[in-house]
Design a protein around this motif. Sequence first.
Motif, short mmCIF file in Angstrom:
data_model
loop_
_atom_site.label_atom_id
_atom_site.label_comp_id
_atom_site.label_asym_id
_atom_site.label_seq_id
_atom_site.Cartn_x
_atom_site.Cartn_y
_atom_site.Cartn_z
N LYS A 31 0.82 -1.21 0.00
CA LYS A 31 0.00 0.00 0.00
C LYS A 31 0.86 1.27 0.00
CE LYS A 31 -4.18 -1.98 1.85
NZ LYS A 31 -4.89 -2.36 3.08
N LYS A 32 2.08 1.14 0.56
CA LYS A 32 2.99 2.30 0.55
C LYS A 32 3.64 2.46 -0.82
CE LYS A 32 4.12 2.31 5.42
NZ LYS A 32 5.01 1.65 6.37
N GLY A 33 3.49 1.47 -1.67
CA GLY A 33 4.05 1.57 -3.02
C GLY A 33 5.35 0.82 -3.20
N ASN A 34 5.77 0.09 -2.17
CA ASN A 34 7.01 -0.68 -2.28
C ASN A 34 6.66 -2.11 -2.69
OD1 ASN A 34 9.64 -1.49 -2.13
ND2 ASN A 34 10.01 -0.54 -0.13
N LYS A 35 6.45 -2.31 -4.01
CA LYS A 35 6.00 -3.61 -4.49
C LYS A 35 7.06 -4.68 -4.33
CE LYS A 35 2.73 -1.87 -7.86
NZ LYS A 35 2.35 -1.82 -9.27
N ARG A 36 8.31 -4.28 -4.50
CA ARG A 36 9.40 -5.25 -4.46
C ARG A 36 9.53 -5.87 -3.06
NH1 ARG A 36 15.10 -3.59 -7.07
NH2 ARG A 36 15.49 -5.50 -8.20
N LEU A 37 9.50 -4.99 -2.06
CA LEU A 37 9.62 -5.46 -0.68
C LEU A 37 8.43 -6.33 -0.31
CD1 LEU A 37 11.21 -5.21 2.02
CD2 LEU A 37 9.75 -3.29 2.58
N SER A 38 7.26 -5.92 -0.77
CA SER A 38 6.04 -6.68 -0.49
C SER A 38 6.14 -8.10 -1.04
CB SER A 38 4.85 -5.93 -1.09
OG SER A 38 3.83 -6.81 -1.42
N LYS A 39 6.71 -8.20 -2.25
CA LYS A 39 6.84 -9.51 -2.88
C LYS A 39 7.82 -10.39 -2.12
CE LYS A 39 6.36 -11.10 -7.55
NZ LYS A 39 6.44 -10.72 -8.95
N VAL A 40 8.91 -9.80 -1.67
CA VAL A 40 9.91 -10.56 -0.89
C VAL A 40 9.27 -11.12 0.38
CG1 VAL A 40 12.03 -10.32 0.46
CG2 VAL A 40 11.90 -9.31 -1.80
#
Length: 103
Positions: A31-40
């Motif tokens: 939701k903060k826009g950090n898609k990469r971290l979310s995927k990890v």
Amino acid sequence: MRKKLAKKLKAKKEAIEIIPELLKKSKGSYKKGNKRLSKVQSKKIKYLSMKYKLKLPKDLKRQLCKNCGSILIPSVNCRVRLNKGRLISYCMECKKFTRMPLK
Ligand SMILES: [Zn+2]
């Protein structure tokens, strides 16, 4: 030998505690826009469940994409439809369908 087993069981317990936290963190970072971290973070859930042979609950399983492993948030990055007693979710990250029977 017994010591090793106790260590393994302890790690399993820790994994069970960590999984809901990881899910929350993954949602937050998406939701903060950090898609990469979310995927990890969401991929780590699957990794832990496979490593310690944990059966993920159904509601948790529905929040993860089977194909790419990213977290599914309805109306943000996934589309949910019902058809013939099945729940069909369309992942907008990898553009794949996942079908699950409802019951
Ligand atoms: Zn996907």
